[in-house]
Design a protein around this motif. Structure first.
Motif, PDB file in Angstrom:
ATOM      1  N   SER A  11     -37.635 -24.177 -52.152  1.00 58.26           N
ATOM      2  CA  SER A  11     -37.799 -23.500 -53.507  1.00 58.26           C
ATOM      3  C   SER A  11     -36.771 -24.016 -54.321  1.00 58.26           C
ATOM      4  O   SER A  11     -36.743 -23.529 -55.945  1.00 58.26           O
ATOM      5  CB  SER A  11     -39.230 -22.675 -53.806  1.00 58.26           C
ATOM      6  N   ASP A  12     -35.627 -23.237 -53.876  1.00 53.62           N
ATOM      7  CA  ASP A  12     -34.251 -22.830 -55.248  1.00 53.62           C
ATOM      8  C   ASP A  12     -33.148 -23.276 -55.197  1.00 53.62           C
ATOM      9  O   ASP A  12     -32.700 -23.948 -55.398  1.00 53.62           O
ATOM     10  CB  ASP A  12     -33.803 -21.294 -54.475  1.00 53.62           C
ATOM     11  N   ALA A  13     -33.855 -25.037 -53.749  1.00 54.52           N
ATOM     12  CA  ALA A  13     -32.780 -26.507 -53.625  1.00 54.52           C
ATOM     13  C   ALA A  13     -32.163 -26.711 -55.461  1.00 54.52           C
ATOM     14  O   ALA A  13     -33.398 -26.597 -55.579  1.00 54.52           O
ATOM     15  CB  ALA A  13     -33.253 -26.746 -52.512  1.00 54.52           C
ATOM     16  N   MET A  14     -31.072 -26.925 -55.061  1.00 54.71           N
ATOM     17  CA  MET A  14     -30.993 -28.204 -56.179  1.00 54.71           C
ATOM     18  C   MET A  14     -31.001 -29.465 -55.479  1.00 54.71           C
ATOM     19  O   MET A  14     -30.606 -30.135 -55.021  1.00 54.71           O
ATOM     20  CB  MET A  14     -29.363 -27.453 -57.155  1.00 54.71           C
ATOM     21  N   ASP A  15     -30.825 -30.715 -57.545  1.00 56.37           N
ATOM     22  CA  ASP A  15     -30.838 -31.938 -56.921  1.00 56.37           C
ATOM     23  C   ASP A  15     -29.515 -31.664 -56.301  1.00 56.37           C
ATOM     24  O   ASP A  15     -28.205 -31.244 -57.263  1.00 56.37           O
ATOM     25  CB  ASP A  15     -30.693 -32.134 -58.744  1.00 56.37           C
TER      26      ASP A  15
ATOM     27  N   VAL B 285     -24.896 -38.923 -52.938  1.00 59.65           N
ATOM     28  CA  VAL B 285     -26.208 -39.025 -52.218  1.00 59.65           C
ATOM     29  C   VAL B 285     -26.744 -40.078 -53.833  1.00 59.65           C
ATOM     30  O   VAL B 285     -28.162 -40.362 -53.328  1.00 59.65           O
ATOM     31  CB  VAL B 285     -26.430 -37.345 -52.868  1.00 59.65           C
ATOM     32  N   SER B 286     -26.343 -40.518 -54.639  1.00 60.58           N
ATOM     33  CA  SER B 286     -26.309 -41.459 -55.755  1.00 60.58           C
ATOM     34  C   SER B 286     -27.094 -43.037 -55.105  1.00 60.58           C
ATOM     35  O   SER B 286     -27.058 -43.737 -55.367  1.00 60.58           O
ATOM     36  CB  SER B 286     -25.520 -41.083 -56.769  1.00 60.58           C
ATOM     37  N   GLU B 287     -25.923 -42.881 -53.554  1.00 56.75           N
ATOM     38  CA  GLU B 287     -26.413 -44.343 -53.412  1.00 56.75           C
ATOM     39  C   GLU B 287     -27.404 -44.472 -52.569  1.00 56.75           C
ATOM     40  O   GLU B 287     -27.611 -45.871 -52.035  1.00 56.75           O
ATOM     41  CB  GLU B 287     -24.900 -45.070 -52.739  1.00 56.75           C
TER      42      GLU B 287
END
Length: 91
Positions: free
Chosen positions: A43-47, A26-28
Motif C-alpha cells: 500500500s506504500d508503493a508509488m507510481d 514505464v510510461s511506454e
C-alpha cells in the motif's frame, strides 16, 4: 498481481538519469506499475512512471525494490524493468 524484485545498480541510486530512464520505460507500457522498497507494505508503493515518486523513494545503490503490475504481459514487462534497474547507468 505480478511482482519482481530488483537491486539498484547505479552508484547514485534511483536519482536523476537512472530515474528518468526508468520512468520513460514505464510510461511506454500499457500497465500501471508501482515501485516500493522491499519489506514495506504494498500500500506504500508509488507510481513507477513518476520521476518525482522515484526520487522521493530514496533508493540508493544496493537497495532492493519491489515492482508490481497487473495485466497481460506484466511478467515480461517487469522483467525488462528489472534489467533497467540492475544496470549501472552512471557509466
Amino acid at each position: 498481481m505480478t511482482e519482481r524484485t530488483a537491486t539498484i545498480a547505479s552508484r547514485v541510486g534511483l536519482h536523476a538519469r537512472p530515474a528518468a530512464i526508468f520512468a520513460a520505460a514505464v510510461s511506454e507500457l500499457d500497465l500501471d506499475v508501482t515501485i516500493g522498497r522491499d519489506g514495506e507494505p504494498a500500500s506504500d508503493a508509488m507510481d513507477a512512471a513518476s520521476i518525482l515518486s522515484l526520487m522521493s523513494l530514496g533508493a540508493s545503490h544496493g537497495d532492493v525494490v519491489v515492482l508490481r503490475a497487473e495485466g497481460d504481459g506484466a511478467g515480461e514487462a517487469l522483467d525488462g524493468l528489472v534489467r533497467i534497474l540492475e544496470t549501472n547507468h552512471d557509466e
